[in-house]
Design a protein around this motif. Structure first.
Motif, mmCIF file in Angstrom:
data_model
loop_
_atom_site.group_PDB
_atom_site.id
_atom_site.type_symbol
_atom_site.label_atom_id
_atom_site.label_comp_id
_atom_site.label_asym_id
_atom_site.label_seq_id
_atom_site.Cartn_x
_atom_site.Cartn_y
_atom_site.Cartn_z
ATOM 1 N N ALA A 1 -13.422 -10.460 -6.175
ATOM 2 C CA ALA A 1 -14.189 -9.355 -6.469
ATOM 3 C C ALA A 1 -14.811 -9.467 -7.591
ATOM 4 O O ALA A 1 -15.954 -9.148 -7.962
ATOM 5 C CB ALA A 1 -13.031 -8.249 -6.673
ATOM 6 N N PHE A 2 -14.368 -10.218 -8.738
ATOM 7 C CA PHE A 2 -15.218 -10.574 -9.903
ATOM 8 C C PHE A 2 -16.512 -11.276 -9.466
ATOM 9 O O PHE A 2 -17.501 -11.134 -10.052
ATOM 10 C CB PHE A 2 -14.437 -11.218 -10.971
ATOM 11 C CG PHE A 2 -15.118 -11.387 -12.252
ATOM 12 C CD1 PHE A 2 -15.679 -10.378 -13.054
ATOM 13 C CD2 PHE A 2 -15.452 -12.762 -12.495
ATOM 14 C CE1 PHE A 2 -16.261 -10.736 -14.262
ATOM 15 C CE2 PHE A 2 -16.342 -12.987 -13.696
ATOM 16 C CZ PHE A 2 -16.596 -12.069 -14.577
ATOM 17 N N ARG B 1 -23.844 -10.126 -7.593
ATOM 18 C CA ARG B 1 -24.815 -9.042 -7.162
ATOM 19 C C ARG B 1 -25.818 -8.947 -8.091
ATOM 20 O O ARG B 1 -27.050 -8.720 -7.723
ATOM 21 C CB ARG B 1 -24.040 -7.744 -7.100
ATOM 22 C CG ARG B 1 -24.949 -6.334 -6.568
ATOM 23 C CD ARG B 1 -23.811 -5.308 -6.494
ATOM 24 N NE ARG B 1 -23.274 -4.965 -7.688
ATOM 25 C CZ ARG B 1 -23.680 -3.954 -8.424
ATOM 26 N NH1 ARG B 1 -24.597 -3.114 -7.895
ATOM 27 N NH2 ARG B 1 -23.217 -3.505 -9.568
ATOM 28 N N ARG B 2 -25.587 -9.089 -9.339
ATOM 29 C CA ARG B 2 -26.574 -9.091 -10.428
ATOM 30 C C ARG B 2 -27.556 -10.066 -10.280
ATOM 31 O O ARG B 2 -28.812 -9.945 -10.359
ATOM 32 C CB ARG B 2 -25.754 -9.445 -11.774
ATOM 33 C CG ARG B 2 -26.735 -9.254 -12.986
ATOM 34 C CD ARG B 2 -26.096 -9.483 -14.233
ATOM 35 N NE ARG B 2 -25.366 -10.598 -14.069
ATOM 36 C CZ ARG B 2 -24.757 -11.215 -15.474
ATOM 37 N NH1 ARG B 2 -25.113 -10.479 -16.371
ATOM 38 N NH2 ARG B 2 -23.977 -12.354 -15.319
ATOM 39 N N MET C 1 -18.195 -11.444 -6.606
ATOM 40 C CA MET C 1 -19.160 -10.841 -5.841
ATOM 41 C C MET C 1 -19.730 -9.599 -6.784
ATOM 42 O O MET C 1 -20.876 -9.529 -6.659
ATOM 43 C CB MET C 1 -18.230 -9.829 -5.010
ATOM 44 C CG MET C 1 -17.651 -10.868 -3.572
ATOM 45 S SD MET C 1 -18.831 -11.622 -2.885
ATOM 46 C CE MET C 1 -19.566 -10.435 -2.176
ATOM 47 N N TRP C 2 -18.977 -9.092 -7.980
ATOM 48 C CA TRP C 2 -19.686 -8.097 -8.644
ATOM 49 C C TRP C 2 -20.687 -8.699 -9.546
ATOM 50 O O TRP C 2 -21.710 -8.416 -9.593
ATOM 51 C CB TRP C 2 -18.614 -7.627 -9.518
ATOM 52 C CG TRP C 2 -19.010 -6.589 -10.752
ATOM 53 C CD1 TRP C 2 -19.403 -6.816 -12.010
ATOM 54 C CD2 TRP C 2 -19.440 -5.240 -10.104
ATOM 55 N NE1 TRP C 2 -19.933 -5.629 -12.301
ATOM 56 C CE2 TRP C 2 -19.923 -4.441 -11.393
ATOM 57 C CE3 TRP C 2 -19.182 -4.394 -9.116
ATOM 58 C CZ2 TRP C 2 -20.368 -3.264 -11.351
ATOM 59 C CZ3 TRP C 2 -19.762 -2.950 -9.205
ATOM 60 C CH2 TRP C 2 -20.010 -2.423 -10.194
ATOM 61 N N GLU C 3 -20.380 -9.990 -10.052
ATOM 62 C CA GLU C 3 -21.302 -10.745 -10.892
ATOM 63 C C GLU C 3 -22.352 -11.531 -10.003
ATOM 64 O O GLU C 3 -23.504 -11.411 -10.589
ATOM 65 C CB GLU C 3 -20.558 -11.778 -11.799
ATOM 66 C CG GLU C 3 -19.603 -11.382 -12.931
ATOM 67 C CD GLU C 3 -20.705 -10.569 -13.844
ATOM 68 O OE1 GLU C 3 -21.504 -10.925 -14.404
ATOM 69 O OE2 GLU C 3 -20.151 -9.345 -14.275
#
Length: 71
Positions: free
Chosen positions: A24-25, A31-32, A27-29
């Motif tokens: 999850a981390f 995306r940036r 994927m979140w980073e």
């Protein structure tokens, strides 16, 4: 039939939770980075690199082109 070992199940659950958190981390980073690359304009076009007539075939030539296309 052997009984289920609670420590074994708990260790698998902890490993799965950590793997889900890392996924999850990332994927979140990630995306940036994707958003930043989409903001750049796509440069496209044709650029002629080389044009040379063929000596043994009059009226013919070799052309080398660089064609840029958006992904």
């Amino acid at each position: 039939m052997s009984p289920i070992n609670i420590r074994s199940v708990a260790s698998y659950a902890i490993v799965a939770a950590v793997a889900a958190g890392v996924s999850a981390f990332s994927m979140w980073e990630g995306r940036r980075f994707i958003s930043a690359s989409l903001a750049q304009p796509a440069a496209g076009g044709v650029q002629q690199i080389l044009s040379q007539p063929l000596a043994d075939l009059p009226g013919r030539e070799v052309r080398v082109l660089l064609i840029e296309r958006p992904p």
